[in-house]
Design an enzyme around this catalytic site. Structure first.
Site, PDB file in Angstrom:
ATOM      1  CG  HIS B  21      -2.142  -0.939   1.138  1.00  0.00           C
ATOM      2  ND1 HIS B  21      -2.142  -2.048   1.611  1.00  0.00           N
ATOM      3  CD2 HIS B  21      -3.010  -0.303   0.784  1.00  0.00           C
ATOM      4  CE1 HIS B  21      -3.322  -2.871   1.081  1.00  0.00           C
ATOM      5  NE2 HIS B  21      -4.416  -1.650   0.877  1.00  0.00           N
ATOM      6  N   GLY B  22       2.251   1.082   0.673  1.00  0.00           N
ATOM      7  CA  GLY B  22       3.154   2.212   0.000  1.00  0.00           C
ATOM      8  C   GLY B  22       4.130   2.051   1.106  1.00  0.00           C
TER       9      GLY B  22
END
Lengths: 358, 157
Positions: B21-22
């Site tokens: 996600h990051g």
């Protein structure tokens, strides 16, 4: 902790069939789409494609121009941004006795223009005449950092490799243009751009509305009467640190052309609203860039003519659709003046253009 | 599968999901937070002490919401400050915004079957799904072929 098996044996068989169907359709789909694109070959880059009459069915100029160049139907070219797009190559061909193609592109950067000129020379030979419609893009300080626009630039169509073309054809854009090409063959889709690159991208002349044009030109500001102010001199220090990286490309491109090529740098007449005001720092920067372009023209045996001045032509709102784009009759007039200025040395009685390098 | 193997596999998987996600430690911890939740949930199910559904729902909801604080925070300091505020460190106040939108979203989440339920119902080995998925995959490949690489914008390590 035990995990309950999620599938029974018949489910397993079903899932195996599912995977086989998935892979079958996936591979079949890839092969079918790829064969379609390669056989239709909308950019005319594949040697084994179908022998179709390929026309320009997309206005994606950056993708469509290389095949026009490779056709070798033209021996002369016009470069520039949309400010030179209305110069009709058929008209100029008659005036100069050559075969012109208009390879101007919307918002073409200086790098893109240099790339096309070099490609033309490599593929179709040195041009008999090259007209570069000069405007602000040649004077941009960040030209070497922002070489292309947000549209991207298909470098692979402008190189001498063939193998990479096969990879780059597999995408939605190419499929769409291939579809249009098939539509053209069946009489269902029109040619979008004349094969010599000419396209009138403005509304038809009868639709011209001066009030509307004024709104575009002045953007809500009240029209200004240009004041003739003395040019603002740049300090020697500023002059020495100024960067115009695109001018190196211009210099190199012109230097690479043989003496037999007639090279013309034509500053296009944008409306005064889009020109720097006299006596301002911006005006001084433009004057400096123009002076350096003139030096390059002189050094490389090119002619330079400047319509990008404050004149009756550029002050008259009725000559323009917006600050950058003049109307069709003006385009015809510029073509006429260009021929007379270049071939006969004719000057403009009303100072609407200046011959910088005869 | 043995319990420790399950714990290990779940934590690694969810940690990687967080990273996907990051690229920042807050995302990794957010993923591990969900891994921890899954492990606890599974262990509780093994005990066979069923919770009242409303209580189960409330705990799950609060757990996921606490995770979102971590997810949207740019650093652990920011997350701590947010948790402290939620606990009333900055006083109690504020206004409810977009009440209608919130109500609509709450209705949808309560009435529409969850993605998990839909998957169980729909994701069966039907040939039509295989063909549809494959056509979609060809479309995605063509889309990817358009090029224009996008810079990865999430690096926050």
């Amino acid at each position: 902790m035990k995990v309950r098996p999620r599938t029974d044996e018949s489910d397993d068989r079903k899932w195996r069939r599912f995977v086989a169907s998935f892979l079958g359709v996936l591979l079949g789909g890839i092969v079918t789409v790829y064969l379609f694109v390669v056989l239709v070959d909308p950019y005319d880059v594949i040697p084994v494609s179908l022998p179709l009459e390929r026309r320009i069915v997309s206005i994606s100029q950056r993708h469509m121009y290389p095949q026009i160049v490779r056709s070798r139907r033209f021996d002369s070219l016009i470069l520039g941004t949309s400010t030179s797009a209305l110069l009709d190559p058929a008209l100029l061909s008659k005036k100069f006795g050559v075969r012109f193609v208009n390879l101007t592109m919307d918002a073409a950067t200086a790098w893109e223009q240099s790339t096309i000129l070099n490609y033309f020379q490599r593929v179709a030979g040195p041009p008999k005449v090259v007209i570069i419609g000069v405007d602000g893009v040649w004077c941009v300080e960040s030209a070497d950092r922002a070489r292309v626009t947000f549209r991207g630039f298909p470098y692979w169509l402008y190189d001498d490799e063939t193998w990479n073309d096969y990879f780059n054809l597999f995408n939605l854009g190419t499929v769409e243009i291939a579809g249009r090409m098939v539509g053209y063959q069946l009489g269902l889709y029109p040619e979008r751009v004349r094969y010599d690159g000419y396209r009138v991208f403005m509304p038809p002349e009868p639709a011209y509305d001066l009030a509307r044009a004024r709104k575009h030109i002045w953007g809500g500001r009240s029209p200004e009467v240009p004041v003739e102010a003395p040019p603002l001199p740049l300090s020697p220090n500023e002059r020495s640190t100024l960067r115009f990286p695109a001018l190196d490309w211009l210099d190199t491109s012109l230097a690479n052309l043989p003496e037999s090529s007639l090279k013309i740098l034509a500053f296009m007449p944008v409306h005064v609203a889009a020109q720097p005001r006299p006596g301002t720092h911006e005006g001084a920067l433009e004057a400096e860039c123009k002076a350096r372009i003139t030096d390059i023209a002189r050094k490389r045996g090119a002619k330079a003519i400047d319509w990008r001045v404050h004149s009756a032509l550029t002050r008259n709102d009725a000559n323009y659709w917006d600050p950058l784009h003049y109307r069709l009759p003006i385009a015809a007039r510029i073509a006429d003046e260009l021929q007379k200025a270049v071939l006969e040395g004719a000057t403009s009685p009303g100072n609407e253009y200046r011959i910088l390098v005869p | 599968m043995g319990p420790w193997r399950y714990v290990f596999a779940t934590m690694i998987t969810m940690g990687l999901c967080g990273l996907w996600h990051g690229a920042g430690w807050t995302y990794v911890v957010w993923g591990l937070w969900h891994g921890f939740g899954l492990v606890v949930c599974r262990a509780w199910q093994q005990l066979k002490w069923p919770l009242p559904p409303v209580l189960g729902w409330a705990i799950t909801f609060a757990f996921v919401m606490a995770g979102w604080v971590l997810f949207r925070s740019s650093s652990f300091e920011a997350a701590s400050a947010l948790f402290a505020s939620l606990a009333g460190a900055g006083g109690v106040g504020g206004t409810l915004q977009s009440a209608k939108l919130l109500a609509a979203a709450a209705l949808v989440s309560a009435l529409v079957p969850s993605a998990h339920e839909l998957k169980d119902k729909l994701c069966r080995p039907r040939p039509a799904f295989a063909a549809g998925g494959a056509v979609l995959a060809v479309y995605c490949l063509l889309e990817v072929g358009q090029g224009a690489p996008v810079n990865f914008i999430y690096f926050q390590f």
